[in-house]
Design an enzyme around this catalytic site. Structure first.
Site, PDB file in Angstrom:
ATOM      1  N   THR A 211      24.370  22.351  45.386  1.00  0.00           N
ATOM      2  CA  THR A 211      23.279  21.538  45.759  1.00  0.00           C
ATOM      3  C   THR A 211      23.014  20.639  44.300  1.00  0.00           C
ATOM      4  OG1 THR A 211      21.157  21.646  47.027  1.00  0.00           O
ATOM      5  CG2 THR A 211      21.505  23.049  45.595  1.00  0.00           C
ATOM      6  N   ASN A 212      21.878  19.844  44.980  1.00  0.00           N
ATOM      7  CA  ASN A 212      21.266  18.971  43.914  1.00  0.00           C
ATOM      8  C   ASN A 212      19.792  19.259  43.746  1.00  0.00           C
ATOM      9  OD1 ASN A 212      19.887  17.518  45.669  1.00  0.00           O
ATOM     10  ND2 ASN A 212      21.738  16.961  46.433  1.00  0.00           N
ATOM     11  N   ASP A 213      19.211  18.476  43.008  1.00  0.00           N
ATOM     12  CA  ASP A 213      17.903  18.536  42.399  1.00  0.00           C
ATOM     13  C   ASP A 213      16.730  18.086  43.224  1.00  0.00           C
ATOM     14  OD1 ASP A 213      17.972  19.959  39.839  1.00  0.00           O
ATOM     15  OD2 ASP A 213      18.378  18.128  38.767  1.00  0.00           O
ATOM     16  N   SER A 214      17.204  17.668  44.565  1.00  0.00           N
ATOM     17  CA  SER A 214      15.962  17.114  45.078  1.00  0.00           C
ATOM     18  C   SER A 214      15.033  18.267  45.796  1.00  0.00           C
ATOM     19  CB  SER A 214      16.741  16.389  46.411  1.00  0.00           C
ATOM     20  OG  SER A 214      15.793  16.376  47.684  1.00  0.00           O
ATOM     21  N   ALA A 278      18.697  13.737  49.794  1.00  0.00           N
ATOM     22  CA  ALA A 278      19.885  13.628  49.076  1.00  0.00           C
ATOM     23  C   ALA A 278      21.088  14.519  49.540  1.00  0.00           C
ATOM     24  CB  ALA A 278      19.405  14.353  47.489  1.00  0.00           C
TER      25      ALA A 278
END
Ligand code: CTP
Length: 401
Positions: A211-214, A278
């Site tokens: 996943t990502n930091d959103s 994101a």
């Protein structure tokens, strides 16, 4: 929404009267001027002094306690009212209101009130189900009074049932929603707005994903602002970390492909789509059915591109106003302009995520807005709610051009 609004809180005599004290605090927190009136039985549960201290105003209990020679206090209070809230509303005060009975300060003032009346029933479940109470509540709704649904849960009697007073913060949210629905001139009234939020998750195996930091905060702020501007909002969220905003349809999804499928389901009816999520650009080509064991010294996972949702929306665009985001660490303007064209968006909200306090996982943001045939608009560092309000202000202006 409640800033500087004159709220008269009517407290009638039920065990939930103690919760009305916190309701006063929550209303004041929202900027409201609060005055309280109590029935005689409410005073058996909580004293007027509690409400006097919290509201910083005299508490009204007696019709004949006239303190100002030149004013009739129940008429004066009724005329002062922007919104009347009865919480908790017992079966008794509901019956009186439904039948125009005025036999104490609270009911006399309510009879003289022309402002909207918001009723929050709270009582034993059998009293709520009683045909007389049900009939009276139907009458109140027909009289254009707003009646909030009581909650189901553990009652003071020691058993489960419907009749609990909702939590004060929930009541305040519902009052705000009610006020929004009363305003006819809201710019997004009758508009359907789809907003995506959070970072999508792409599964590697049953226990792992990338996943990502959103955090989803920007998307959730946009959803609340759109709701307050009168829109019907569908929030397609890839995060479970944030609580569902009041009065918004929230659909939880996980992966980019689930997000695409969910957006497409209601795309035809949408007036505005905001892709604040994101979205993962790649996903593992194969998803292992079983947990990957650490048998090898190194592990290579092959990734394939996900479909670009905003691009797809641009291709199938009819009347929709499309807003995309661009999180960049360099060459912000050229990347944002390129995305605007390629994805056929009406607006790209770009931020430089390498700056402190900007973008992912922060409570503040600083953005530049790009639109076709228009100079970029810079929105300086401020809370995500304020940025969201600016984005919609600019979008609405652009839509009616
Ligand atoms: N977006 C999308 N679907 C994707 C990837 C991105 O809808 N698979 C949307 C995002 O929600 C955002 C916009 O496209 O509104 C731009 O996202 P961003 O990640 O900045 O750009 P990309 O197109 O992915 O390009 P790059 O990662 O190369 O900058």
């Amino acid at each position: 929404m409640l800033d500087n609004k004159n709220v008269v809180l009517y407290v009638s005599g039920g065990i939930a009267a103690y919760k009305a004290a916190d309701l006063v605090r929550q209303l004041i927190k929202q900027g409201a001027n609060v005055k309280v009136a109590m029935t005689a039985s409410a005073q058996e549960f909580v004293t007027p002094l509690t409400f006097q201290i919290l509201s910083k105003h005299h508490v009204y209990t007696d019709t004949f306690d006239e303190r100002q020679e030149d004013k009739v206090s129940h008429i004066h209070l009724a005329d002062w009212t922007d919104i009347a809230v009865i919480a908790p509303a017992t079966a008794n005060i509901i019956a009186k209101l439904a039948n125009g009975i005025a036999d104490d300060f609270a009911t006399t003032t309510l009879l003289a009130t022309t402002a909207p009346v918001f009723v929050v029933p709270a009582m034993n479940s059998h009293m709520l189900e009683n045909p007389a109470t049900a009939r009276n509540l139907t009458t109140l709704r027909a009289d254009n009074r707003f009646v909030m649904e009581p909650e189901t849960g553990f009652l003071a009697e020691g058993y489960e049932g419907k009749g609990r007073l909702p939590e004060p913060v929930t009541i305040v949210e519902s009052i705000k929603q009610f006020l929004v629905s009363q305003q006819l001139d809201l710019p997004l009234k009758n508009k359907h707005v789809i907003i995506t939020a959070g970072g999508t998750k792409e599964r590697i195996d049953p226990v792992r994903y990338i996943t990502n930091d959103s955090s989803g905060k920007m998307g959730y702020s946009l959803a609340s602002v759109a709701r307050d501007l009168g829109a019907h909002v569908t929030l397609i969220s890839a995060t479970k970390q944030l609580s569902n905003p009041f009065g918004i349809d929230v659909v939880h999804i996980s992966s980019a492909s689930e997000m695409l499928e969910t957006v497409m389901k209601t795309y035809n009816s949408a007036d505005i789509v905001v892709m604040a999520a994101a979205v993962s650009d790649y996903r593992p080509k194969k998803q292992a059915a079983k947990k990957i064991k650490k048998n090898e010294e190194s592990l290579i996972i092959e990734f394939e591109k996900t479909r670009d949702i905003l691009y797809q929306l641009g291709q199938e665009k009819q009347k929709q106003f499309l807003i995309g985001f661009a999180a960049e660490t360099n060459d912000l303007e050229s990347y944002a302009q390129e995305k605007l064209k390629r994805k056929k968006a009406n607006m790209i909200v770009a931020n430089d995520v390498s700056k402190p306090n900007v973008g992912f996982n922060k409570n503040t943001n600083e953005v530049t807005i790009f639109m076709p045939n228009s100079e970029p608009i810079e929105i300086s560092l401020r809370s995500k709610e304020e940025v969201a309000a600016e984005i919609f202000k600019i979008a609405i202006k652009q839509m009616i051009k």
